[in-house]
Design a protein around this motif. Sequence first.
Motif, PDB file in Angstrom:
ATOM      1  N   GLU A 136     -16.962 -15.796 -29.994  1.00  0.00           N
ATOM      2  CA  GLU A 136     -18.013 -16.809 -30.162  1.00  0.00           C
ATOM      3  C   GLU A 136     -19.230 -16.235 -30.893  1.00  0.00           C
ATOM      4  N   ALA A 137     -19.562 -14.976 -30.631  1.00  0.00           N
ATOM      5  CA  ALA A 137     -20.746 -14.374 -31.244  1.00  0.00           C
ATOM      6  C   ALA A 137     -20.594 -14.223 -32.761  1.00  0.00           C
ATOM      7  N   SER A 138     -19.382 -14.150 -33.253  1.00  0.00           N
ATOM      8  CA  SER A 138     -19.173 -13.920 -34.688  1.00  0.00           C
ATOM      9  C   SER A 138     -19.007 -15.199 -35.493  1.00  0.00           C
ATOM     10  N   LYS A 139     -18.894 -16.342 -34.824  1.00  0.00           N
ATOM     11  CA  LYS A 139     -18.705 -17.606 -35.545  1.00  0.00           C
ATOM     12  C   LYS A 139     -20.010 -18.016 -36.236  1.00  0.00           C
ATOM     13  N   PRO A 140     -19.884 -18.581 -37.429  1.00  0.00           N
ATOM     14  CA  PRO A 140     -21.104 -19.047 -38.101  1.00  0.00           C
ATOM     15  C   PRO A 140     -21.750 -20.200 -37.327  1.00  0.00           C
ATOM     16  N   ARG A 141     -23.057 -20.195 -37.310  1.00  0.00           N
ATOM     17  CA  ARG A 141     -23.759 -21.267 -36.614  1.00  0.00           C
ATOM     18  C   ARG A 141     -25.068 -21.543 -37.353  1.00  0.00           C
ATOM     19  N   ALA A 142     -25.535 -22.762 -37.200  1.00  0.00           N
ATOM     20  CA  ALA A 142     -26.792 -23.156 -37.831  1.00  0.00           C
ATOM     21  C   ALA A 142     -27.954 -22.793 -36.912  1.00  0.00           C
ATOM     22  N   ILE A 143     -29.027 -22.325 -37.488  1.00  0.00           N
ATOM     23  CA  ILE A 143     -30.230 -21.963 -36.747  1.00  0.00           C
ATOM     24  C   ILE A 143     -31.294 -22.992 -37.090  1.00  0.00           C
ATOM     25  N   THR A 144     -31.878 -23.589 -36.089  1.00  0.00           N
ATOM     26  CA  THR A 144     -32.940 -24.570 -36.311  1.00  0.00           C
ATOM     27  C   THR A 144     -34.262 -23.842 -36.512  1.00  0.00           C
ATOM     28  N   VAL A 145     -34.917 -24.150 -37.602  1.00  0.00           N
ATOM     29  CA  VAL A 145     -36.215 -23.544 -37.893  1.00  0.00           C
ATOM     30  C   VAL A 145     -37.301 -24.417 -37.278  1.00  0.00           C
ATOM     31  N   GLN A 146     -38.195 -23.819 -36.516  1.00  0.00           N
ATOM     32  CA  GLN A 146     -39.268 -24.575 -35.847  1.00  0.00           C
ATOM     33  C   GLN A 146     -40.592 -24.347 -36.516  1.00  0.00           C
TER      34      GLN A 146
END
Length: 146
Positions: A136-146
Amino acid sequence: MSDPFFSTDLLGEFDRLQRQMASLFPGFPASLRAMRSETFPPLNIGSTDDSVEIVAFAPGLDPSAIDVSIDKGLLTISGERKPPESRSGDDTRVYASERFMGAFRRVVELPQHADPDKVNARYVNGCLTISVGRSEASKPRAITVQ
């Protein structure tokens, strides 16, 4: 008028070219017949965002005779292809046999992000498809910018 760069012996030129290529790439098989038997089954290896995909082309095998294991980041595919049973009274003399027979073993080093607990293997139409999930840690994911 003759061309000074090419002789009229075309087959001789192809033979010369093959010798030159063999000298440039020593140890590379000149044809499929020259491939070593240790290369069975041939593999395709790729990845998706969720998994590492390995496809082994091994027609004519009994799926229960194929062993797949993972240990210390190495995926091992092994088994044995037995020769066909000869028919009684069959006096056929074999002149060439290109189909691999005997025990085989292929080892693939998995990437660090592969999760050995998420493995699925299936054998359909002579193709063994092995899917190794990513952690799970290596899967690409989107990061929300605040």
